[in-house]
Design an enzyme around this catalytic site. Sequence first.
Site, PDB file in Angstrom:
ATOM      1  N   ASP A 364       0.838  -1.204   0.000  1.00  0.00           N
ATOM      2  CA  ASP A 364       0.000   0.000   0.000  1.00  0.00           C
ATOM      3  C   ASP A 364       0.870   1.249   0.000  1.00  0.00           C
ATOM      4  O   ASP A 364       2.070   1.217  -0.348  1.00  0.00           O
ATOM      5  CB  ASP A 364      -0.963  -0.058   1.203  1.00  0.00           C
ATOM      6  CG  ASP A 364      -2.287   0.625   0.941  1.00  0.00           C
ATOM      7  OD1 ASP A 364      -2.335   1.871   1.024  1.00  0.00           O
ATOM      8  OD2 ASP A 364      -3.273  -0.063   0.627  1.00  0.00           O
ATOM      9  N   ASP A 365       0.285   2.348   0.367  1.00  0.00           N
ATOM     10  CA  ASP A 365       0.890   3.677   0.336  1.00  0.00           C
ATOM     11  C   ASP A 365       2.257   3.709   1.041  1.00  0.00           C
ATOM     12  O   ASP A 365       2.412   3.114   2.114  1.00  0.00           O
ATOM     13  CB  ASP A 365      -0.092   4.621   1.057  1.00  0.00           C
ATOM     14  CG  ASP A 365       0.244   6.071   0.860  1.00  0.00           C
ATOM     15  OD1 ASP A 365       1.258   6.373   0.225  1.00  0.00           O
ATOM     16  OD2 ASP A 365      -0.536   6.903   1.356  1.00  0.00           O
ATOM     17  N   LYS A 474      -4.106  -0.876  -6.770  1.00  0.00           N
ATOM     18  CA  LYS A 474      -5.150  -0.201  -5.990  1.00  0.00           C
ATOM     19  C   LYS A 474      -5.062   1.278  -6.327  1.00  0.00           C
ATOM     20  O   LYS A 474      -4.062   1.926  -6.023  1.00  0.00           O
ATOM     21  CB  LYS A 474      -4.912  -0.444  -4.502  1.00  0.00           C
ATOM     22  CG  LYS A 474      -5.891   0.267  -3.578  1.00  0.00           C
ATOM     23  CD  LYS A 474      -5.626  -0.176  -2.134  1.00  0.00           C
ATOM     24  CE  LYS A 474      -6.407   0.607  -1.113  1.00  0.00           C
ATOM     25  NZ  LYS A 474      -6.010   0.242   0.266  1.00  0.00           N
ATOM     26  N   TRP A 475      -6.078   1.803  -6.979  1.00  0.00           N
ATOM     27  CA  TRP A 475      -6.105   3.209  -7.426  1.00  0.00           C
ATOM     28  C   TRP A 475      -6.871   4.006  -6.376  1.00  0.00           C
ATOM     29  O   TRP A 475      -8.087   3.926  -6.282  1.00  0.00           O
ATOM     30  CB  TRP A 475      -6.786   3.283  -8.788  1.00  0.00           C
ATOM     31  CG  TRP A 475      -6.980   4.651  -9.361  1.00  0.00           C
ATOM     32  CD1 TRP A 475      -7.614   5.704  -8.776  1.00  0.00           C
ATOM     33  CD2 TRP A 475      -6.552   5.124 -10.640  1.00  0.00           C
ATOM     34  NE1 TRP A 475      -7.617   6.801  -9.604  1.00  0.00           N
ATOM     35  CE2 TRP A 475      -6.974   6.465 -10.760  1.00  0.00           C
ATOM     36  CE3 TRP A 475      -5.868   4.537 -11.698  1.00  0.00           C
ATOM     37  CZ2 TRP A 475      -6.742   7.235 -11.901  1.00  0.00           C
ATOM     38  CZ3 TRP A 475      -5.638   5.311 -12.835  1.00  0.00           C
ATOM     39  CH2 TRP A 475      -6.060   6.640 -12.929  1.00  0.00           C
ATOM     40  N   MET A 477      -7.692   7.697  -4.011  1.00  0.00           N
ATOM     41  CA  MET A 477      -8.013   9.109  -4.255  1.00  0.00           C
ATOM     42  C   MET A 477      -8.516   9.649  -2.923  1.00  0.00           C
ATOM     43  O   MET A 477      -9.604   9.289  -2.504  1.00  0.00           O
ATOM     44  CB  MET A 477      -9.114   9.135  -5.313  1.00  0.00           C
ATOM     45  CG  MET A 477      -9.399  10.423  -6.009  1.00  0.00           C
ATOM     46  SD  MET A 477     -10.269  11.604  -4.996  1.00  0.00           S
ATOM     47  CE  MET A 477     -10.550  12.871  -6.169  1.00  0.00           C
ATOM     48  N   ASN A 478      -7.701  10.476  -2.277  1.00  0.00           N
ATOM     49  CA  ASN A 478      -7.966  10.741  -0.865  1.00  0.00           C
ATOM     50  C   ASN A 478      -8.410  12.135  -0.480  1.00  0.00           C
ATOM     51  O   ASN A 478      -8.205  12.542   0.655  1.00  0.00           O
ATOM     52  CB  ASN A 478      -6.723  10.357  -0.045  1.00  0.00           C
ATOM     53  CG  ASN A 478      -6.638   8.860   0.144  1.00  0.00           C
ATOM     54  OD1 ASN A 478      -7.531   8.258   0.709  1.00  0.00           O
ATOM     55  ND2 ASN A 478      -5.584   8.257  -0.370  1.00  0.00           N
ATOM     56  N   CYS A 524     -10.600   2.948  -5.165  1.00  0.00           N
ATOM     57  CA  CYS A 524     -10.600   3.319  -3.751  1.00  0.00           C
ATOM     58  C   CYS A 524     -10.620   4.837  -3.688  1.00  0.00           C
ATOM     59  O   CYS A 524     -10.024   5.504  -4.527  1.00  0.00           O
ATOM     60  CB  CYS A 524      -9.330   2.774  -3.087  1.00  0.00           C
ATOM     61  SG  CYS A 524      -9.143   3.227  -1.359  1.00  0.00           S
ATOM     62  N   GLY A 527     -11.290   4.884   1.190  1.00  0.00           N
ATOM     63  CA  GLY A 527     -12.342   3.893   1.409  1.00  0.00           C
ATOM     64  C   GLY A 527     -13.356   4.007   0.289  1.00  0.00           C
ATOM     65  O   GLY A 527     -13.006   4.007  -0.885  1.00  0.00           O
ATOM     66  N   ASP A 532     -19.156   3.730  -7.271  1.00  0.00           N
ATOM     67  CA  ASP A 532     -20.279   3.989  -8.167  1.00  0.00           C
ATOM     68  C   ASP A 532     -20.155   3.121  -9.412  1.00  0.00           C
ATOM     69  O   ASP A 532     -19.102   2.540  -9.690  1.00  0.00           O
ATOM     70  CB  ASP A 532     -20.344   5.488  -8.533  1.00  0.00           C
ATOM     71  CG  ASP A 532     -19.046   5.987  -9.143  1.00  0.00           C
ATOM     72  OD1 ASP A 532     -18.732   5.559 -10.273  1.00  0.00           O
ATOM     73  OD2 ASP A 532     -18.338   6.809  -8.517  1.00  0.00           O
ATOM     74  N   GLU A 612      -5.131 -18.701  15.468  1.00  0.00           N
ATOM     75  CA  GLU A 612      -5.672 -17.773  14.460  1.00  0.00           C
ATOM     76  C   GLU A 612      -5.211 -18.173  13.059  1.00  0.00           C
ATOM     77  O   GLU A 612      -5.975 -18.118  12.094  1.00  0.00           O
ATOM     78  CB  GLU A 612      -5.250 -16.331  14.765  1.00  0.00           C
ATOM     79  CG  GLU A 612      -6.035 -15.714  15.910  1.00  0.00           C
ATOM     80  CD  GLU A 612      -5.476 -14.363  16.338  1.00  0.00           C
ATOM     81  OE1 GLU A 612      -6.269 -13.546  16.818  1.00  0.00           O
ATOM     82  OE2 GLU A 612      -4.243 -14.133  16.215  1.00  0.00           O
TER      83      GLU A 612
HETATM   84  C1  DGJ Z   1      -6.987   5.416   1.927  1.00  0.00           C
HETATM   85  C2  DGJ Z   1      -7.344   3.990   1.620  1.00  0.00           C
HETATM   86  O1  DGJ Z   1      -8.706   3.796   1.735  1.00  0.00           O
HETATM   87  C3  DGJ Z   1      -6.569   3.086   2.539  1.00  0.00           C
HETATM   88  O2  DGJ Z   1      -6.935   1.751   2.352  1.00  0.00           O
HETATM   89  C4  DGJ Z   1      -5.101   3.276   2.292  1.00  0.00           C
HETATM   90  O3  DGJ Z   1      -4.783   2.849   0.993  1.00  0.00           O
HETATM   91  C5  DGJ Z   1      -4.717   4.739   2.484  1.00  0.00           C
HETATM   92  N1  DGJ Z   1      -5.572   5.613   1.732  1.00  0.00           N
HETATM   93  C6  DGJ Z   1      -3.294   4.984   2.078  1.00  0.00           C
HETATM   94  O4  DGJ Z   1      -2.959   6.289   2.130  1.00  0.00           O
END
Ligand code: DGJ
Length: 726
Positions: A364-365, A474-475, A477-478, A524, A527, A532, A612
């Site tokens: 991830d990031d 995983k694309w 956009m935050n 993404c 989250g 859509d 687990e």
């Molecule tokens: C938001 C994503 O929804 C998370 O899963 C994660 O990838 C972070 N960004 C990383 O900055």
Amino acid sequence: MILLDKENKIFTLHTQNTTYQMKADQYNVLIHTYYGPRTDGDLSYLIRYADRACAPNPEEACLDRTYSLNTLPQEYSTCGVGDFRLPSLELELPCGSCSADLRYTGCELRRGKYALEGLPAFWGGDEWETLTVTLEDRAAQVSVEMYYGVLERYDLITRAVRVVNQGTETVRLRQCASLCLDFLRSDLDLITFNGCHLMERSPDRAPLRSGVQGVGSVRGTSSHQHNPFVVLCDRDANEDYGLCYGAALLYSGNFQAQAEASQYDSARLVMGINPYQFCWTLAPGEAFTAPEAALICSPSGLGQMSRQFHRAIREHLIQDPLAGKRRPVLINNWEATYFDFDAEKLVNFAKAAAPLGVELLVMDDGWFGKRDSDNSGLGDWVVNPKKLPGGLEALVPRIQALGMSFGIWIEPEMVSEDSDLYRSHPDWALRIPDRAPARGRNQLVLDFSRPEVCQHVYGQIKSVLSGAHISYVKWDMNRSLSDVWSAALPADRQGEVFHRYVLGVYQLLDRLRRDFPQILIEGCAGGGGRFDAGMLYYTPQIWCSDNTDAIDRLRIQYGTSFCYPVSTMGAHVSAVPSEANGRFTPIETRGTVAMSGTFGYEMDPNKTTPEEKEIIKQQVAFFKEHYNLIQQGDYYRLTSPFGSGPYTAWEQVSPDGREALVSLVTTSLQAAPPFRVLRLKGLDPQLTYQINGEGAWPGDALMNAGYPLPLFHGDYQSMQLYLSAV
Ligand code: DGJ
């Protein structure tokens, strides 16, 4: 089946269970006559005329005071010329007037499904039919082509609109909706899906009341707050009963869905690009295409409506690089490490996860540029050699040697001010001249309305993806868009930036998909901020929410399921206490919930106990064994997590009815609980089933009388029942 009665100008769209009809009347106004359970004949007898005070009458009907655009059900509503309800089209003409007035000019029917250039759309072959109905605004010299796609089997009717400037002067589009649906009744409930970051898509249901009500987004994305999917239904409709109309917009930017209960108990639903800050210039000869909208009417409840959407989305919207194959069970490092990882940590993740049956490691990031926190680095899509010495070329083979494939996180639409990209191209970020731009997560938004910006970002991403064997992206956009102004457009075209941005995103996703057809892309947006039907065309799955707590997820996944299938919902088992809310839930329950999504893990496998690990191994094996049933099965919401009941239950049934999986999670606990039974759905009443390999349970008994639930002990227990016909 589409029936064209050219002489009487009646257009009837039949699907398996429904009928949609429109008719061009004596003045060539296109009237919407009917949408509902399958019915034959000319339904225009339903349209009534009366002299209604204050209702303007069009010029053609000037002597007939019973004829008014304001009281007739319109197929595509106009404004400024007598209909005072919600408009679908608003043209700004060279004279400065804002109006539109449409008359029918022709139609065309063909096999197959229309496509929309640069925009997502349902697709398919000869099982589709396409009807094009053309309208014209003579004064404006503008034509409006309305496309209708019909997929009979799934009761799906798609709509799209193309506006063409046929004149010699420039006109401007102030509004161009994708869908207008008039009803001759207003005793309907409106269901919308709302929330926030970490709690997306909770259904909200309320009776239509006089006036306009609706949802929308002005954030540049479809948003966490509201979803471009709405339902209008009978007031007493439930999962299994009642007339329901679902409308999904295939669009990932600013949208608006409004319903208006108007005078004389009629109603109108209008859905499309949000007119907020929207203004599109159409020079002579130019055309504008509005995004596609998809309609499904179910005469038998919300459950059937959802299942039809699920089938249509799975088979005719998403473009799955792994179609026909199982998507891999993944492990993502985000919640386990955040930015604090390096190659060794990732390899250790893979070493622990591979023996459990996990197949894909997602980094991830934090792997690129100067990215040790979310304050810097976005825009510099080059590996950070301190974290990954030797780059992806060195890391990926090590993961593959452990029997796993490798995936990567990107956030292409963003830029950090502390990045080489921003230092060399500060004007590539959206910002309003003389205003300091607002930061979100300390980052700015790249101006994706500019082709050169998209091109540059794509070049960087392409070289990352070409350098190593990457099988998943995983694309992300935050942040929401603010300070929306583009240095590349003149002042009078700034109203195009929001939409051009979305077109830029779509174009880049399309290139990525075409150039790397083997890569599975997961959408993404912090989250589920851009979950859509538009994104699903490019990304077959979307991270449902940053909230991985199993109990909150019951609500998020329940709300999401009204339109979107299980196979699109990114869902992972994470560690406890939950990062989102501090809750402890058993790992079995976390598995049960994540399994009704794309399924994966988001925890450090080296920090799990041997017990687990054993449970994870069993979960992964169970998921793989029942993959088709879980991902492609017909989905039944058995109870709602929003009710006051003590548990939430849902069920997947194989299309032939011979297999089913029932999942149940208890959400509240009491001592001395009553004996309860759970009534199942969708089984074959004639068949007898084994449950978890035992017994002989008649299908009719399980559906009519139910299955006796155990007395649960302990917080948030869960149960999975696998049914197979004997
Ligand atoms: C938001 C994503 O929804 C998370 O899963 C994660 O990838 C972070 N960004 C990383 O900055």
